[in-house]
Scaffold this active site. Structure first.
Site, PDB file in Angstrom:
ATOM      1  CG  ASP A   1     -13.713  -6.841   2.350  1.00  0.00           C
ATOM      2  OD1 ASP A   1     -13.310  -6.404   3.503  1.00  0.00           O
ATOM      3  OD2 ASP A   1     -14.011  -6.657   1.495  1.00  0.00           O
TER       4      ASP A   1
ATOM      5  CE  LYS B   1       1.434 -17.767  -2.589  1.00  0.00           C
ATOM      6  NZ  LYS B   1       0.910 -18.954  -2.621  1.00  0.00           N
TER       7      LYS B   1
ATOM      8  CG  ASP C   1      -2.134 -19.972  -1.002  1.00  0.00           C
ATOM      9  OD1 ASP C   1      -1.519 -20.351   0.010  1.00  0.00           O
ATOM     10  OD2 ASP C   1      -1.751 -20.755  -2.119  1.00  0.00           O
TER      11      ASP C   1
ATOM     12  CG  ASP D   1      -7.915  -4.884   1.889  1.00  0.00           C
ATOM     13  OD1 ASP D   1      -8.965  -4.232   2.408  1.00  0.00           O
ATOM     14  OD2 ASP D   1      -8.028  -4.701   0.583  1.00  0.00           O
TER      15      ASP D   1
ATOM     16  CE1 TYR E   1      -3.630  -2.645   0.627  1.00  0.00           C
ATOM     17  CE2 TYR E   1      -4.576  -0.637   1.393  1.00  0.00           C
ATOM     18  CZ  TYR E   1      -4.572  -1.952   1.028  1.00  0.00           C
ATOM     19  OH  TYR E   1      -5.635  -2.595   0.984  1.00  0.00           O
TER      20      TYR E   1
END
Ligand code: IPM
Ligand code: MG
Length: 359
Positions: free
Chosen positions: A251, A191, A223, A247, A142
């Site tokens: 959700d 990851k 994942d 982020d 970001y």
């Protein structure tokens, strides 16, 4: 207690939901003898319209001068074509960075009254959903360089992902401390099979684990984590992860609890001045229609009382009033189900305020 709260109403449904949270705060102040005063701060699309800048320096200063910041939501299609550096969301990122709030806490907890609103099978929901995502908030992709360049007619876009050891360590500590106060299980999500930044992340988490022998640390690839959140969410206590993974996963985690409209968040740095916001967006399609669910913002205000103002009884009172509202069968459109009574944003605020009691 006297406190100054910066209110960022923002765009879309932002003003409606912040209004309800402010009314709830005023009722708490009345019941418990506190004084909350408010400073209006322009940020996001409305600040672009007013000042040509999603977060003018003077608005950031107002936030820094307040005891805490309560935010509705920013953004909308109206500002889709403004340059990346001037988007409404950029105002939010500059606010987070300007306040130094590196630690974002996003609870995913199912309200028993809303078990049927979860898209997961009842057998999975009944195992329990109660975990927290600790998301690094002011680093990573970001905040790396973003650029798009065209050379010889070929366009390339670049977004840089960087993490320093210090940034990982400070959020890691929040993860361990949070787990220590709960079920003592921390899952570090990365990851590391692909990314260098994730390999450093994992190494730092394991180094920190030696200082927190009472907390059980596990590692999970992002994942796989996305899959485990829908397959077996009851396994999680606290997740700690970098900015973009947090982020996305937050959700997903909110949705399995029934509605993104119910989830609050807190963002804190090294001082008590925090940023509190629901995790949903500005929902421009329903803005101004009295349809929005203000509970994510109302619960964010409760988090503010708990974490920034050290007023746990007042925070409990708000959470109990929300539970009473749900118990009585009231639902905004996003969580409406058969046999329940549908109410609008303002009526939701009214009923929660009427249910507020001094403990
Ligand atoms: C969130 C939002 C923001 C983010 C956007 C609006 C910049 O999606 O708070 O989750 O990506 O952090
Ligand atoms: Mg998001």
């Amino acid at each position: 207690m006297n406190k100054t709260i910066a209110l960022i109403r923002g765009d879309g449904i932002g003003p409606e939901i912040v209004e309800q949270a402010q009314r709830v705060l005023n009722k708490v102040a009345e019941l418990y003898g506190h004084r909350f005063s408010y400073t209006d701060v322009a940020m996001g699309g409305c600040a672009i319209d007013q000042y040509g800048d999603p977060l003018p320096e003077s608005e950031l200063k107002k936030c820094l001068a307040s005891d805490s910041v309560l935010l509705g939501a920013v953004g909308g299609p109206k500002w889709n074509d403004v340059p990346g550096t001037m988007r409404p969301e950029k105002g939010l990122l500059r606010l987070r960075a300007g306040m130094g709030v590196y630690s974002n806490n996003r609870p995913a907890k199912i309200w028993p009254q809303l078990a049927d609103a979860s898209p997961l099978k009842r057998s999975i929901v009944d195992e329990g959903i109660d975990f927290i995502i600790v998301r690094e908030l002011i680093g990573g992709i970001y905040f790396g360089e973003h650029k798009t360049e065209t050379v010889d007619g070929k366009t390339t876009a670049i977004d840089v992902l960087t993490y320093g050891e210090h940034e990982i360590e400070r959020i890691g500590r929040i993860g361990f401390e949070t787990a220590r106060k709960r079920g003592k299980r921390l899952c570090s999500v990365e990851k590391s099979n692909v990314l260098d930044s994730s390999r450093l992340w994992k190494k730092v988490m394991h180094r920190l684990a030696e200082e927190y022998p009472d907390v059980e640390l596990s590692d999970m690839l992002v994942d796989n984590c996305a899959m485990q959140i829908v397959k077996n969410p009851s396994q999680f206590d606290v997740l700690v992860t970098e900015n973009m993974f947090g982020d996305i996963l937050s959700d997903e985690a909110s949705m399995i609890t029934g509605s993104i409209g119910m989830i609050p968040s807190s963002s804190l740095g090294s001082s008590a001045c925090g940023l509190y916001e629901p995790i949903h967006g500005s929902a421009p399609d329903i803005a101004g229609m009295d349809l929005a669910n203000p509970i994510g913002t109302i619960l964010s205000a409760a988090m503010m009382l708990r974490f920034s103002f050290d007023l746990p009884r007042e925070a409990d009172a708000i959470e109990k009033a929300v539970a009473a509202y749900l118990d009585a069968g009231y639902r905004t459109a996003d969580i409406m189900s058969e046999g329940m009574k549908q109410v609008g944003c303002r009526a939701c605020g009214d009923i929660i305020i009427e249910s507020l009691r001094k403990e």
